[in-house]
Write a protein that holds these residues in place. Structure first.
Motif, mmCIF file in Angstrom:
data_model
loop_
_atom_site.group_PDB
_atom_site.id
_atom_site.type_symbol
_atom_site.label_atom_id
_atom_site.label_comp_id
_atom_site.label_asym_id
_atom_site.label_seq_id
_atom_site.Cartn_x
_atom_site.Cartn_y
_atom_site.Cartn_z
ATOM 1 N N TYR A 123 0.832 -1.202 0.000
ATOM 2 C CA TYR A 123 0.000 0.000 0.000
ATOM 3 C C TYR A 123 0.869 1.255 0.000
ATOM 4 O O TYR A 123 0.496 2.287 -0.566
ATOM 5 N N GLU A 124 2.018 1.163 0.649
ATOM 6 C CA GLU A 124 2.919 2.315 0.711
ATOM 7 C C GLU A 124 3.755 2.377 -0.560
ATOM 8 O O GLU A 124 4.304 1.369 -1.012
ATOM 9 N N HIS A 125 3.847 3.560 -1.153
ATOM 10 C CA HIS A 125 4.669 3.749 -2.356
ATOM 11 C C HIS A 125 6.132 3.821 -1.927
ATOM 12 O O HIS A 125 6.685 4.890 -1.668
ATOM 13 N N THR A 126 6.738 2.643 -1.832
ATOM 14 C CA THR A 126 8.119 2.535 -1.371
ATOM 15 C C THR A 126 8.914 1.717 -2.375
ATOM 16 O O THR A 126 8.366 0.821 -3.018
ATOM 17 N N PRO A 127 10.203 2.020 -2.576
ATOM 18 C CA PRO A 127 10.972 1.356 -3.640
ATOM 19 C C PRO A 127 11.099 -0.152 -3.463
ATOM 20 O O PRO A 127 11.068 -0.673 -2.348
ATOM 21 N N MET A 128 11.258 -0.839 -4.580
ATOM 22 C CA MET A 128 11.532 -2.272 -4.569
ATOM 23 C C MET A 128 12.792 -2.539 -3.762
ATOM 24 O O MET A 128 13.789 -1.819 -3.870
ATOM 25 N N HIS A 129 12.764 -3.585 -2.948
ATOM 26 C CA HIS A 129 13.958 -3.999 -2.213
ATOM 27 C C HIS A 129 13.796 -5.454 -1.808
ATOM 28 O O HIS A 129 12.677 -5.957 -1.666
ATOM 29 N N VAL A 130 14.919 -6.117 -1.663
ATOM 30 C CA VAL A 130 14.924 -7.507 -1.202
ATOM 31 C C VAL A 130 15.861 -7.589 -0.007
ATOM 32 O O VAL A 130 17.055 -7.299 -0.126
ATOM 33 N N ASP A 131 15.321 -7.953 1.155
ATOM 34 C CA ASP A 131 16.112 -8.128 2.359
ATOM 35 C C ASP A 131 15.595 -9.350 3.123
ATOM 36 O O ASP A 131 14.776 -10.113 2.592
ATOM 37 N N ARG A 132 16.055 -9.528 4.336
ATOM 38 C CA ARG A 132 15.661 -10.696 5.110
ATOM 39 C C ARG A 132 14.146 -10.790 5.260
ATOM 40 O O ARG A 132 13.563 -11.889 5.159
ATOM 41 N N ALA A 133 13.487 -9.649 5.464
ATOM 42 C CA ALA A 133 12.039 -9.646 5.672
ATOM 43 C C ALA A 133 11.273 -10.076 4.424
ATOM 44 O O ALA A 133 10.131 -10.550 4.529
ATOM 45 N N LYS A 146 21.355 -16.006 4.293
ATOM 46 C CA LYS A 146 22.797 -16.235 4.203
ATOM 47 C C LYS A 146 23.243 -16.190 2.735
ATOM 48 O O LYS A 146 24.269 -15.588 2.399
ATOM 49 N N ILE A 147 22.473 -16.829 1.876
ATOM 50 C CA ILE A 147 22.805 -16.841 0.447
ATOM 51 C C ILE A 147 22.681 -15.439 -0.130
ATOM 52 O O ILE A 147 23.543 -14.973 -0.885
ATOM 53 N N ARG A 148 21.598 -14.745 0.235
ATOM 54 C CA ARG A 148 21.412 -13.362 -0.249
ATOM 55 C C ARG A 148 22.577 -12.478 0.174
ATOM 56 O O ARG A 148 23.169 -11.761 -0.649
ATOM 57 N N ALA A 149 22.911 -12.505 1.461
ATOM 58 C CA ALA A 149 23.961 -11.631 1.979
ATOM 59 C C ALA A 149 25.315 -11.931 1.331
ATOM 60 O O ALA A 149 26.097 -11.019 1.032
ATOM 61 N N ALA A 150 25.582 -13.223 1.109
ATOM 62 C CA ALA A 150 26.853 -13.585 0.474
ATOM 63 C C ALA A 150 26.917 -13.099 -0.963
ATOM 64 O O ALA A 150 27.962 -12.613 -1.429
ATOM 65 N N TRP A 151 25.780 -13.193 -1.675
ATOM 66 C CA TRP A 151 25.790 -12.819 -3.089
ATOM 67 C C TRP A 151 25.882 -11.302 -3.279
ATOM 68 O O TRP A 151 26.628 -10.839 -4.154
ATOM 69 N N VAL A 152 25.174 -10.524 -2.518
ATOM 70 C CA VAL A 152 25.157 -9.078 -2.776
ATOM 71 C C VAL A 152 26.527 -8.453 -2.556
ATOM 72 O O VAL A 152 26.804 -7.368 -3.082
ATOM 73 N N ASP A 153 27.420 -9.123 -1.814
ATOM 74 C CA ASP A 153 28.768 -8.608 -1.589
ATOM 75 C C ASP A 153 29.846 -9.402 -2.333
ATOM 76 O O ASP A 153 31.037 -9.220 -2.104
ATOM 77 N N TYR A 154 29.416 -10.262 -3.259
ATOM 78 C CA TYR A 154 30.346 -11.196 -3.900
ATOM 79 C C TYR A 154 31.076 -10.552 -5.083
ATOM 80 O O TYR A 154 30.469 -9.854 -5.908
ATOM 81 N N GLU A 156 30.745 -24.229 -10.000
ATOM 82 C CA GLU A 156 31.039 -22.888 -9.466
ATOM 83 C C GLU A 156 29.933 -22.437 -8.515
ATOM 84 O O GLU A 156 30.208 -21.832 -7.469
ATOM 85 N N THR A 157 28.690 -22.741 -8.883
ATOM 86 C CA THR A 157 27.571 -22.377 -7.997
ATOM 87 C C THR A 157 27.665 -23.128 -6.687
ATOM 88 O O THR A 157 27.459 -22.556 -5.600
ATOM 89 N N LEU A 158 28.011 -24.414 -6.748
ATOM 90 C CA LEU A 158 28.141 -25.208 -5.523
ATOM 91 C C LEU A 158 29.234 -24.653 -4.618
ATOM 92 O O LEU A 158 29.047 -24.563 -3.396
ATOM 93 N N THR A 159 30.348 -24.256 -5.204
ATOM 94 C CA THR A 159 31.429 -23.667 -4.415
ATOM 95 C C THR A 159 30.974 -22.407 -3.715
ATOM 96 O O THR A 159 31.270 -22.181 -2.534
ATOM 97 N N PHE A 160 30.209 -21.551 -4.417
ATOM 98 C CA PHE A 160 29.694 -20.326 -3.822
ATOM 99 C C PHE A 160 28.747 -20.648 -2.650
ATOM 100 O O PHE A 160 28.845 -20.037 -1.576
ATOM 101 N N VAL A 161 27.831 -21.593 -2.852
ATOM 102 C CA VAL A 161 26.858 -21.929 -1.816
ATOM 103 C C VAL A 161 27.550 -22.464 -0.579
ATOM 104 O O VAL A 161 27.213 -22.090 0.566
ATOM 105 N N LYS A 162 28.520 -23.342 -0.747
ATOM 106 C CA LYS A 162 29.243 -23.896 0.401
ATOM 107 C C LYS A 162 29.921 -22.792 1.196
ATOM 108 O O LYS A 162 29.877 -22.801 2.443
ATOM 109 N N ALA A 163 30.511 -21.823 0.496
ATOM 110 C CA ALA A 163 31.174 -20.705 1.177
ATOM 111 C C ALA A 163 30.146 -19.809 1.885
ATOM 112 O O ALA A 163 30.404 -19.289 2.979
ATOM 113 N N ALA A 164 28.968 -19.643 1.271
ATOM 114 C CA ALA A 164 27.928 -18.779 1.844
ATOM 115 C C ALA A 164 27.378 -19.358 3.138
ATOM 116 O O ALA A 164 27.004 -18.632 4.060
ATOM 117 N N LEU A 165 27.315 -20.691 3.215
ATOM 118 C CA LEU A 165 26.730 -21.343 4.381
ATOM 119 C C LEU A 165 27.764 -21.650 5.464
ATOM 120 O O LEU A 165 27.417 -22.054 6.551
#
Length: 483
Positions: free
Chosen positions: A217-227, A316-324, A474-483
């Motif tokens: 309902y609130e006109h607020t920008p798109m964002h993806v976070d933990r919530a 955990k996966i999100r946080a690892a990727w956004v700074d990767y 390569e994806t598996l290596t990233f996931v293992k490091a993220a977790l």
């Protein structure tokens, strides 16, 4: 004029049978329609006679134009206004929705709302049904003839926004009933996601079965976070027969309306939902299953019955990727042009519990790929140059309407043994591949089949272009490091 009057009364009769217009309110609604058109006449008693809303509105438009009430260019606006007058008020729709949800379940309620939006012509199903659609190579491919193509990202964003003023953008709740944007027939129902007030509506030009959007309902920008993960699961809990997902909140890889937080979902199982696991591992702390998907793009699926576990692992996966960063692979999470890494999460409920699929995305550009390193590469732009958003990243491709005639012309050239016309020179690469697929068979059936196979191949390669990791290892290596 009598035919005009009859066409109006047929719409009123249709509303009584299909839109919940009661006998008590019929005269009131009819007078509202007459006021919009600036005419007045006693009822002709004409009936809808089981005609579709598309047929009734076409007849009404033709007669109104003949009578000089409006020009052809304004027909859609007047049809929207008339149908808005004949539709139930938003509160009445919500009451029916809530009643059905409580008595028969959420699937019955959403089916009612969708059918209502088709019946009052907000969802343009007659146009959608004319869009070519087929499955090829595990993907769903559609040609959308109902909406214009936006090959320029800036024009795409402009086409889906309002330059200030009211409503603030094209998906704000204030659009419900707003004639200035053809929304007199829009009807929504309220949601609560993450303790916030949201609403659900269907897309007038949906790409799949019961395609809709959940909007803040609130006109607020798109964002993806933990919530975000919690809000997506709130939706899935209420509507377990739907999937729901969120576009990446960045240009070129996200939706066209980045200024307003919203999700997309609906009642179709998309190809990504069916993708199997190439590799599986367990996050030991919560015993949560994590799968590297056997998919053309880069996608990871988190599976658990616990919302808390899904949220913990997904974030955990999100946080690892956004700074990767991995410059050797062209992955740079932030530079002078801004932030580049983002995710598109999408969730379904199955017998295994919640299945949260996280698609890793990057919108970084380069001199070689000014439209995006992880975007459709230039040789495919004649087929698809628009952003590859959430829906296409899940394997449902929406291709521009011009392809229907252009590819038909190419097919005809091949069948007739003619060279590619100069006007279609952008297709030279695609044309050559279609010829190779045809081999020695140049009959119409064989050529049409080759065109479909080529579209499937192109769309597969576009998804591969969007993959930030080009191998599952390569994806598996990233996931293992993220977790």
């Amino acid at each position: 004029m009598n035919r005009l009057y009859e066409s109006i009364d047929r719409l009123v009769d249709y509303a009584r049978h299909k839109l919940g217009l009661t006998e008590k309110n019929a005269d009131y609604a009819r007078n509202g329609v007459l006021g919009i058109l600036g005419v007045a006449f006693p009822s002709t008693g004409a009936c809808a006679e089981n005609k579709s809303i598309a047929e009734l509105l076409a007849a009404f438009s033709d007669e109104a134009i003949k009578a000089g009430l409006f020009e052809r260019a304004d027909a859609e606006k007047y049809c929207d206004a008339v149908m808005g007058e004949l539709s139930l008020m938003p509160h009445a729709i919500e009451e029916v929705f809530t009643y059905l949800e409580n008595k028969e379940g959420s699937a019955a309620a959403t089916s009612m709302l969708y059918e209502y939006c088709v019946n009052n012509n907000y969802v343009k199903k007659d146009k959608l049904d004319k869009n070519p659609r087929f499955e090829q190579d595990g993907l769903i491919i559609t040609i959308n003839k109902a909406k214009p193509e936006f090959r320029d990202a800036k024009k795409a964003a402009a086409g889906n926004s309002v330059g200030g003023g009211y409503p603030a953008c094209s998906i704000c709740h204030e659009n419900e009933g707003f004639g200035g944007r053809g929304k007199r027939t829009l009807r929504t129902v309220d949601l609560e996601l993450g303790g916030q007030k949201w609403f659900w509506q269907y897309s007038p030009y949906g790409y799949f079965y019961q395609h809709g959007i959940a909007v803040n309902y609130e006109h607020t920008p798109m964002h993806v976070d933990r919530a975000t993960f919690g809000r997506l699961m709130d939706f899935a809990d209420r509507f377990p027969h739907y999937f729901i997902g969120c576009n990446a909140a960045l240009p070129r890889i996200g939706g066209s309306v980045l200024a307003h937080d919203h999700y997309q979902g609906g009642g179709e199982v998309l190809p990504l939902h069916k993708a199997g696991a190439k590799y599986s591992l367990t996050y030991e702390k919560t015993k949560t299953l994590v799968e590297v998907l056997d998919w053309h793009g880069t996608a990871v699926r988190v599976v658990d019955r616990s919302r808390e576990n899904i949220t913990e692992v997904s974030d955990k996966i999100r946080a690892a990727w956004v700074d990767y960063d991995d410059p050797a692979l062209g992955i740079v999470h932030e530079d002078g042009d801004g932030i580049h890494n983002a995710i598109s999460p999408t969730v379904v409920k199955t017998a295994r519990g919640y299945e949260m699929t996280i698609i890793l995305r990057s919108n970084i550009t380069s001199k070689k790929y000014p439209d995006g390193v992880f975007h459709a590469h230039p040789e495919f732009h004649v087929i698809k140059k628009e952003s590859i958003g959430l829906i296409e990243a899940q394997g449902l491709f929406i291709l521009p309407g011009r392809l229907e005639t252009e590819l038909a012309e190419i097919s005809e050239c091949i069948c007739d043994g003619k060279k590619l016309p100069a006007a279609l020179s952008d297709y030279e690469f695609i044309y050559g591949e279609i010829l190779s697929l045809c081999g020695n068979k140049r009959d119409k059936k064989s050529v049409d089949d080759a065109v479909r196979r080529e579209l499937g191949s192109v769309c597969t390669r576009i998804l591969q272009n969007t993959a930030v990791f080009k191998t599952h290892e390569e994806t598996l290596t990233f996931v293992k490091a993220a977790l």
